[in-house]
Every structure is written in structure tokens, then in C-alpha cells.
Design a protein around this motif. Structure first.
Motif, mmCIF file in Angstrom:
data_model
loop_
_atom_site.group_PDB
_atom_site.id
_atom_site.type_symbol
_atom_site.label_atom_id
_atom_site.label_comp_id
_atom_site.label_asym_id
_atom_site.label_seq_id
_atom_site.Cartn_x
_atom_site.Cartn_y
_atom_site.Cartn_z
ATOM 1 N N GLU A 13 27.868 67.118 43.559
ATOM 2 C CA GLU A 13 27.676 66.008 44.489
ATOM 3 C C GLU A 13 26.718 64.964 43.914
ATOM 4 O OE1 GLU A 13 28.692 64.169 48.113
ATOM 5 O OE2 GLU A 13 29.474 65.993 47.168
ATOM 6 N N LYS A 14 25.703 65.420 43.202
ATOM 7 C CA LYS A 14 24.720 64.497 42.634
ATOM 8 C C LYS A 14 25.372 63.524 41.651
ATOM 9 C CE LYS A 14 20.496 64.394 39.846
ATOM 10 N NZ LYS A 14 19.467 65.216 39.142
ATOM 11 N N VAL A 15 26.278 64.015 40.821
ATOM 12 C CA VAL A 15 26.961 63.164 39.843
ATOM 13 C C VAL A 15 27.817 62.124 40.560
ATOM 14 C CG1 VAL A 15 28.629 63.151 37.940
ATOM 15 C CG2 VAL A 15 26.923 64.975 38.100
ATOM 16 N N LEU A 16 28.503 62.534 41.607
ATOM 17 C CA LEU A 16 29.338 61.607 42.371
ATOM 18 C C LEU A 16 28.499 60.537 43.054
ATOM 19 C CD1 LEU A 16 31.790 64.185 43.979
ATOM 20 C CD2 LEU A 16 32.351 62.528 42.191
ATOM 21 N N ARG A 17 27.354 60.930 43.588
ATOM 22 C CA ARG A 17 26.496 59.973 44.308
ATOM 23 C C ARG A 17 25.924 58.916 43.357
ATOM 24 N NH1 ARG A 17 28.447 62.734 47.728
ATOM 25 N NH2 ARG A 17 29.951 61.084 47.296
ATOM 26 N N GLU A 39 28.025 48.076 30.860
ATOM 27 C CA GLU A 39 27.642 48.589 29.550
ATOM 28 C C GLU A 39 26.320 49.356 29.633
ATOM 29 O OE1 GLU A 39 27.993 49.421 25.539
ATOM 30 O OE2 GLU A 39 29.458 48.594 26.955
ATOM 31 N N LYS A 40 25.405 48.865 30.430
ATOM 32 C CA LYS A 40 24.086 49.491 30.563
ATOM 33 C C LYS A 40 24.182 50.861 31.251
ATOM 34 C CE LYS A 40 21.221 47.823 33.597
ATOM 35 N NZ LYS A 40 20.266 46.912 34.300
ATOM 36 N N LYS A 41 25.225 51.059 32.032
ATOM 37 C CA LYS A 41 25.360 52.271 32.838
ATOM 38 C C LYS A 41 26.388 53.257 32.268
ATOM 39 C CE LYS A 41 22.575 50.988 36.242
ATOM 40 N NZ LYS A 41 21.389 51.771 36.671
ATOM 41 N N LYS A 42 26.676 53.199 30.979
ATOM 42 C CA LYS A 42 27.706 54.065 30.406
ATOM 43 C C LYS A 42 27.393 55.550 30.555
ATOM 44 C CE LYS A 42 27.426 52.147 26.400
ATOM 45 N NZ LYS A 42 27.640 51.794 24.964
ATOM 46 N N ARG A 43 26.115 55.882 30.679
ATOM 47 C CA ARG A 43 25.756 57.298 30.837
ATOM 48 C C ARG A 43 26.374 57.884 32.108
ATOM 49 N NH1 ARG A 43 22.143 57.367 34.893
ATOM 50 N NH2 ARG A 43 20.987 55.437 35.344
ATOM 51 N N ILE A 44 26.722 57.030 33.067
ATOM 52 C CA ILE A 44 27.257 57.520 34.336
ATOM 53 C C ILE A 44 28.614 58.168 34.148
ATOM 54 C CG2 ILE A 44 28.125 56.805 36.609
ATOM 55 C CD1 ILE A 44 25.836 54.802 36.735
ATOM 56 N N TRP A 45 29.525 57.478 33.462
ATOM 57 C CA TRP A 45 30.841 58.107 33.280
ATOM 58 C C TRP A 45 30.798 59.215 32.233
ATOM 59 C CZ3 TRP A 45 30.526 52.693 32.224
ATOM 60 C CH2 TRP A 45 30.545 52.338 30.871
ATOM 61 N N ARG A 46 29.874 59.110 31.287
ATOM 62 C CA ARG A 46 29.758 60.183 30.297
ATOM 63 C C ARG A 46 29.327 61.496 30.944
ATOM 64 N NH1 ARG A 46 26.755 56.786 25.399
ATOM 65 N NH2 ARG A 46 28.645 55.758 24.601
ATOM 66 N N ALA A 47 28.611 61.402 32.057
ATOM 67 C CA ALA A 47 28.167 62.607 32.760
ATOM 68 C C ALA A 47 29.327 63.388 33.361
ATOM 69 C CB ALA A 47 27.169 62.226 33.860
ATOM 70 N N PHE A 48 30.492 62.763 33.455
ATOM 71 C CA PHE A 48 31.665 63.433 34.032
ATOM 72 C C PHE A 48 32.434 64.254 32.994
ATOM 73 C CE2 PHE A 48 30.809 60.366 37.287
ATOM 74 C CZ PHE A 48 31.360 60.862 38.454
ATOM 75 N N TRP A 96 35.969 46.895 38.590
ATOM 76 C CA TRP A 96 35.679 47.621 39.829
ATOM 77 C C TRP A 96 36.011 49.110 39.725
ATOM 78 C CZ3 TRP A 96 39.889 44.527 39.041
ATOM 79 C CH2 TRP A 96 41.152 45.071 39.269
ATOM 80 N N LEU A 97 36.666 49.519 38.632
ATOM 81 C CA LEU A 97 36.982 50.932 38.411
ATOM 82 C C LEU A 97 36.081 51.573 37.360
ATOM 83 C CD1 LEU A 97 40.899 50.783 38.397
ATOM 84 C CD2 LEU A 97 39.396 51.440 40.292
ATOM 85 N N ALA A 98 35.042 50.865 36.948
ATOM 86 C CA ALA A 98 34.166 51.373 35.881
ATOM 87 C C ALA A 98 33.492 52.683 36.268
ATOM 88 C CB ALA A 98 33.100 50.324 35.543
ATOM 89 N N PHE A 99 33.186 52.872 37.538
ATOM 90 C CA PHE A 99 32.463 54.070 37.973
ATOM 91 C C PHE A 99 33.303 54.961 38.888
ATOM 92 C CE2 PHE A 99 29.349 50.549 37.448
ATOM 93 C CZ PHE A 99 28.774 51.003 36.274
ATOM 94 N N SER A 100 34.599 54.687 38.920
ATOM 95 C CA SER A 100 35.505 55.470 39.753
ATOM 96 C C SER A 100 36.046 56.656 38.966
ATOM 97 C CB SER A 100 36.670 54.597 40.243
ATOM 98 O OG SER A 100 37.655 55.381 40.871
ATOM 99 N N TRP A 101 35.718 57.865 39.358
ATOM 100 C CA TRP A 101 36.131 59.024 38.577
ATOM 101 C C TRP A 101 37.645 59.220 38.631
ATOM 102 C CZ3 TRP A 101 38.371 63.839 39.137
ATOM 103 C CH2 TRP A 101 38.634 64.292 40.430
ATOM 104 N N ASP A 102 38.310 58.639 39.620
ATOM 105 C CA ASP A 102 39.775 58.682 39.654
ATOM 106 C C ASP A 102 40.389 57.967 38.446
ATOM 107 O OD1 ASP A 102 40.039 60.147 41.940
ATOM 108 O OD2 ASP A 102 40.240 58.424 43.279
#
Length: 287
Positions: A13-17, A39-48, A96-102
Motif C-alpha cells: 500500500e505504501k508504494v501505491l500511495r 524525470e525527478k521522480k523516476k524512483r517512484i516507478w522503479r520501486a514497482f 498523466w500515466l507516468a505514475f500509473s502502475w497500470d
């Protein structure tokens, strides 16, 4: 390419939030600041990555390779900052899909990143490529009509797409009998080309899986023939050359956790032993 059944329960849940908060921040930014923020937030999708990997037993969703000696990328199926539609046409893509895990797909780097293959003298890799079929609607930030688009690239998260492509007798990828028109065949051809799915190393790995299946099947057939010679031969084969263990081995080669399981299944089908492929009703994914 393999079908991957995405399971949100595997993602903490933490990763999704964290991804949801980044999305909310992105939505509030002016257009000229979005690309830098992403670009600054690339660590977010890498965490998936580790959770996407669990969904496919560690295999690339595009090539079915386990790539044990290289990193896997988290690919954005719809590119997050630029979408290259042709050699001369590109646009801002799907920020708008940069952080969408779908929109995330686990990808071997050779499928995801633009690279030159010395063996074939070809440049392959998805990169920012996301062509649409001629006449397709094109989604934008203000009109997010992705369901109305007609992408060229096959999507491993869609079973209908994966049903269009299969391993052929040569170990290369090709269209299945479900490709009923030029649109479907174009999608298969361009997907194989853009993702480098027929690079020599991949073809060789599929052929190796297919040879192993062929050798086991031939051994089973030889043992069956020997057992039919006499009662004594039948007793020897039953005691020392048990067919059930060989058949179990064949089924294990078709399990979704095995690299290039689709090649093993293809070989069984080519040899007329399709019934040995592990069935979905046995509790397995369609990978």
C-alpha cells in the motif's frame, strides 16, 4: 511475449500511495514543468520493479527472458514524456500515466532501450516508440481517450493481444491463426521488430527449449515402442524408464515460471502433444 495477469495485491500500500501523491502533484503543475517533475521522480516507478517481477516469475513481459545477469526496466507501455509515432512524427506522449502502475510493464533492457545489435546490424528497442494505426484517435492531456486508441504495439497485459503472437517452428515469433486481418498481422510484425523479439540470442534460447522438449518426447516414444516388444521389455520399461516422470518433466517445462515456456508449449503443439501443456484450470497463469 507472455500474458501477465496483474495482481495489485502484490504491491504494498505504501508504494501505491507514493505514486498517487506524485500523480496529484503532477496534475497541479503547468505543462512546461511536467517533464522535469516526472524525470525527478523516476524512483517512484522503479520501486514497482520487484512486484511486477513477482507477477511474471522474474521474466520480461515482452521477451519471456529471465535476464539473470542484467537489470530489468520498468517500461511505460504508453511513453511518459515523448511518444514517437513515426520517423517524422512525435508528440508529448502520456505524462498523466507516468505514475500509473497500470501503465508499467517489466522489460528486459534490450527490449525497452534503444540499442544497436551488431549481429543483425539493426537498431532495436522500444524507447519512445508508440505508433498508432492510421486513423486512430490520439489521447492527449486534455482528452485522455486511451481506450479509443488503436496501438500498434501488442500489450502483454492484454490476453487478446498475446493471443495474436506465438513461437513458430523456427523459434522466431510470428502471428497466430487468430490474426484475421492486416491490422493484426501488422501489429505482430512491428512489435517483433521494435522490441527486438527475434534477436539471435532470443531465437537461440527458444530453439534450445524446443530441442529439449523434442528430445524428451522422442525418448518417451522410444520407450513406448520398446515396451511393446515383449512382456519382459514392458516390465523393464515400467520399472526403470517410467514414462510418468518424463511426462511430468515435459509439463514442468510449460509452467509459467520457466523461461521460454511458450517455446516449450509451441514444440509440444507442433509434435501433436498439446494435451501435455499445463492447463489454466490447473491453477496456472497464461504466461
Amino acid at each position: 511475449m507472455i500474458f501477465v495477469r496483474r495482481d495489485p495485491k502484490l504491491i504494498p500500500e505504501k508504494v501505491l500511495r507514493v505514486a498517487e501523491r506524485a500523480q496529484a502533484e503532477l496534475e497541479a503543475l503547468p505543462a512546461e514543468q511536467r517533464a522535469a517533475f516526472i524525470e525527478k521522480k523516476k524512483r517512484i516507478w522503479r520501486a514497482f520493479a520487484r512486484y511486477l517481477s513477482k507477477m511474471s516469475y522474474g521474466k520480461c513481459w515482452y521477451s519471456e527472458s529471465d535476464c539473470v545477469h542484467s537489470f530489468m526496466d520498468v517500461d511505460h507501455y504508453r511513453p511518459k514524456k515523448q511518444a514517437k509515432r513515426s520517423d517524422t512524427d512525435s508528440d508529448d506522449g502520456y505524462p498523466w500515466l507516468a505514475f500509473s502502475w497500470d501503465n508499467f510493464r517489466l522489460s528486459a533492457q534490450r527490449a525497452n532501450q534503444i540499442n544497436h545489435d551488431d549481429a543483425t546490424d539493426e537498431t532495436v528497442g522500444k524507447g519512445a516508440w508508440f505508433p498508432l494505426m492510421q486513423g486512430s484517435r490520439r489521447a492527449t492531456w486534455d482528452d485522455r481517450c486511451i481506450e479509443d486508441e488503436r496501438p500498434v504495439l501488442l500489450d502483454p497485459a492484454k490476453l487478446a493481444d498475446v493471443r495474436l503472437i506465438e513461437v513458430t517452428a523456427t523459434g522466431r515469433m510470428g502471428p497466430t491463426r487468430f490474426c484475421l486481418g492486416e491490422y493484426e498481422r501488422t501489429r505482430v510484425h512491428d512489435t517483433v521488430r521494435l522490441l527486438g523479439l527475434d534477436l539471435p540470442g532470443l531465437v537461440s534460447a527458444r530453439q534450445g527449449a524446443m530441442r529439449l522438449v523434442q528430445e524428451i518426447v522422442e525418448l518417451v516414444v522410444q520407450n513406448k515402442t520398446a515396451a511393446e516388444l515383449s512382456a519382459a521389455a514392458s516390465a523393464f520399461v515400467s520399472l526403470h524408464l517410467r514414462a510418468d516422470s518424463q511426462l511430468d518433466m515435459l509439463q514442468r517445462l510449460t509452467k509459467p515460471d520457466r523461461p521460454f515456456a511458450s517455446a516449450a508449449r509451441a514444440q509440444l503443439k507442433l509434435m501433436g502433444y498439446e494435451d501435455l501443456c499445463l492447463r489454466l484450470e490447473q491453477g496456472q497463469e497464461a504466461a
